[in-house]
Design an enzyme around this catalytic site. Structure first.
Site, short mmCIF file in Angstrom:
data_model
loop_
_atom_site.label_atom_id
_atom_site.label_comp_id
_atom_site.label_asym_id
_atom_site.label_seq_id
_atom_site.Cartn_x
_atom_site.Cartn_y
_atom_site.Cartn_z
N SER A 1 -9.73 1.24 3.00
CA SER A 1 -8.90 2.09 2.18
C SER A 1 -7.83 1.32 1.40
CB SER A 1 -8.20 3.14 3.06
OG SER A 1 -7.31 2.51 3.97
N SER B 1 -9.88 -1.24 7.07
CA SER B 1 -9.29 -1.02 5.74
C SER B 1 -8.56 -2.19 5.11
CB SER B 1 -8.34 0.16 5.80
OG SER B 1 -9.06 1.33 5.60
N LYS C 1 0.87 -1.18 0.00
CA LYS C 1 0.00 0.00 0.00
C LYS C 1 0.91 1.23 0.00
CE LYS C 1 -3.83 1.82 2.86
NZ LYS C 1 -4.67 1.53 4.05
N1 GLN Z 1 -13.24 3.45 6.45
C1 GLN Z 1 -12.68 3.88 7.69
C2 GLN Z 1 -12.31 5.34 7.59
O1 GLN Z 1 -12.61 5.92 6.61
C3 GLN Z 1 -11.49 3.05 8.05
C4 GLN Z 1 -10.29 3.39 7.25
C5 GLN Z 1 -9.08 2.58 7.64
O2 GLN Z 1 -9.18 1.52 8.26
N2 GLN Z 1 -7.93 3.11 7.32
O3 GLN Z 1 -11.74 5.91 8.45
#
Ligand code: GLN
Length: 496
Positions: A162, A186, A87
């Site tokens: 994400s 994420s 990532k």
């Molecule tokens: N979808 C969640 C957010 O927008 C989690 C994102 C993540 O785990 N980085 O914060």
């Protein structure tokens, strides 16, 4: 041509453990495998869009060194010669690292994250950096400022976020393993949407050194792969104490691969009654119920458990995570990292112009929310209250784990949704994580693996949650299920 194509697809579709066995027997070289992955990326990434940066030259050089190591036969580990992707949140020395933000569009780190350092030491091959929501804020990968990632199963749908690129590149069989980060779901959410395995370890299990910070009390690094064994190998390679991250755990890392067999006979699997609530797609519920029935056939005992504060998890998370984000993102001021705008004016104007040009809408929304909840007049009402509810959520799990060894349920209330369908409604987007977020608030390990498909063929994810530091039981439970089903063998057809 078609013969070569299918050979490429076959090679890049190998699981980590299959490829590793062939590499060790010298029936396959890391160079061949890496070249197959690079060609697979070339033929499929226009449709999928996983990659922000392809490091072909570095990859071939690392593959060459891995082949020497494999030929010498010593110091070979589970990932030696295996092509992986990271990532774009992991700092990689000399390789552009953007966090999918305009602000860091041309940022080239001068040092490596502990994760990339440990991967290189193991002899893994870095094929590239993959897309994500900007600063890991999002559930669909649509908040990336630098690229569009689509779900390999249906390119009109999101890959999840994400870590969308990290999941899509595995589902599209472009690399054998990848890493993401999970702050509120994420890793697990995109793994679920893309039909692969993704694991968020216990908070502190993997070093966050060199991982661009979003919400530091929640962020955790984890692996994604086509199989549970592959995910365990990826985790084992990077886990363990690191003095450069004060929150990294000092406990030794168990031999996850060695503990993988053993099955679920006699295990108690808790199912939270709150995880099958209104709003859950009936097709998801039925796939997960079928998986639970399978566990019973395999000799596990299913027990209903209670996580009474689950309904407050999303609200609590969006107070804690935004507060931490507003503080962490203060460093992007146009002075030290990334772009600079308005450099000729007064200092404050330069800060404002840089941040305005560099950050996307969702990032700005989080910074404003976080600044608000930490402000003198509202700190007690919001941030402090959220910290107290976080404790209640953590206690819920401690109590539930008095009755069971692991907890199982759906990863997400639905399957992957249409691109663009939730971008105008942040709350609908936030609710995609309703079943993953409490695990981060409690700091526990959890994994998602495929357990079915909806009527459109979109994958359904099964979530398995463990006690703190007990990734081994999570892997063992997942491996027992995987061995009794074929969901992980299903392949998407990518129309390029
Ligand atoms: N979808 C969640 C957010 O927008 C989690 C994102 C993540 O785990 N980085 O914060």
């Amino acid at each position: 041509m078609s013969v070569t194509m299918s050979a490429i697809e076959q090679l890049s579709s190998l699981s980590i453990e299959e490829a590793s066995a062939l590499l060790r027997k010298r029936e396959l070289s890391s160079r061949e495998l890496t070249e197959a992955c690079l060609q697979r990326i070339e033929s499929s990434d226009e449709a999928v869009g996983s990659f922000l940066e392809i490091t072909a030259e570095l990859a071939l050089e690392q593959a060459g060194r891995a082949d020497q190591r494999l030929a010498a036969g010593d110091d070979v580990c589970a990932l030696t010669g295996i092509p992986v992707a990271l990532k774009d949140i992991f700092l990689t020395k000399g390789v552009r690292t953007t966090c999918a933000s305009r602000l860091l569009e041309n940022f080239v780190p001068t040092f490596d994250s502990t994760v990339s350092e440990r991967l290189y030491q193991a002899g893994a091959v870095l094929v590239g950096k993959v897309n994500m929501d900007e600063f890991a804020m999002g559930s669909s990968c649509e908040n990336s400022a630098l690229g569009n990632t689509r779900n390999p199963w249906d390119q009109q749908k999101v890959a999840g976020g994400s870590s969308g690129g990290s999941a899509a590149c595995i589902a599209a069989r472009q690399v054998l393993g990848s890493y993401g980060t999970d702050t509120g779901g994420s890793i697990r959410l995109p793994a679920s949407y893309c039909g692969i395995t993704g694991m968020k370890p216990t908070y502190g299990r993997v070093s966050r050194y060199g991982v661009i910070a979003f919400a530091s009390s929640l962020d955790q690094v984890g692996p994604l792969a086509t199989t549970v064994r592959g995910a365990a190998a990826l985790l084992e390679t990077v886990a363990g104490h690191d003095r450069r991250d004060s929150t990294s755990i000092k406990e030794p890392v168990p031999d996850y691969l060695g503990l993988l067999e053993g099955g679920v006979e006699g295990m108690r699997i808790g199912v939270p009654r709150q995880y099958f609530v209104e709003g859950i797609d009936p097709q998801v519920a039925s796939a997960v119920h079928a998986a639970l029935a399978r566990f019973e056939e395999l000799g596990a005992q299913i027990i209903e458990v209670d996580l009474p504060h689950s309904e407050y998890a999303v609200a609590t998370y969006y107070l804690v995570a935004t507060a931490e984000a507003s503080s962490n993102l203060g460093r992007y001021d146009g002075v030290r990292y990334g772009i600079r705008r308005g450099g000729d004016g007064a200092l404050l104007d330069m800060y404002g112009a840089t941040r305005n040009a560099g950050f996307g809408t969702e990032v700005k929304r989080r910074i404003m929310l976080g600044t608000y909840v930490l402000s003198a007049g509202y700190y007690d009402a919001y941030y402090l209250k959220a910290m107290k509810v976080r404790t209640l959520i953590r206690r819920d799990f401690l109590r539930a784990f008095e009755q069971c060894d692991v907890i199982a349920g759906p990863t997400s209330p639905g399957t992957a949704f249409e691109l663009g369908s939730r971008t105008a409604d942040p709350l609908a987007m936030y609710m995609s994580d309703v079943l993953t977020i409490s695990v981060n608030l409690a700091g526990l390990p959890a994994l998602s693996l495929p357990c079915g498909a909806d009527s459109h063929g979109m994958p359904v994810g099964l979530q398995i949650i463990g006690k703190a530091l007990d990734e081994a039981s999570v892997f063992k439970t997942a491996a027992a299920y995987e061995a009794s089903t074929d969901w992980h063998h299903r392949l998407p057809e990518i129309s390029s």
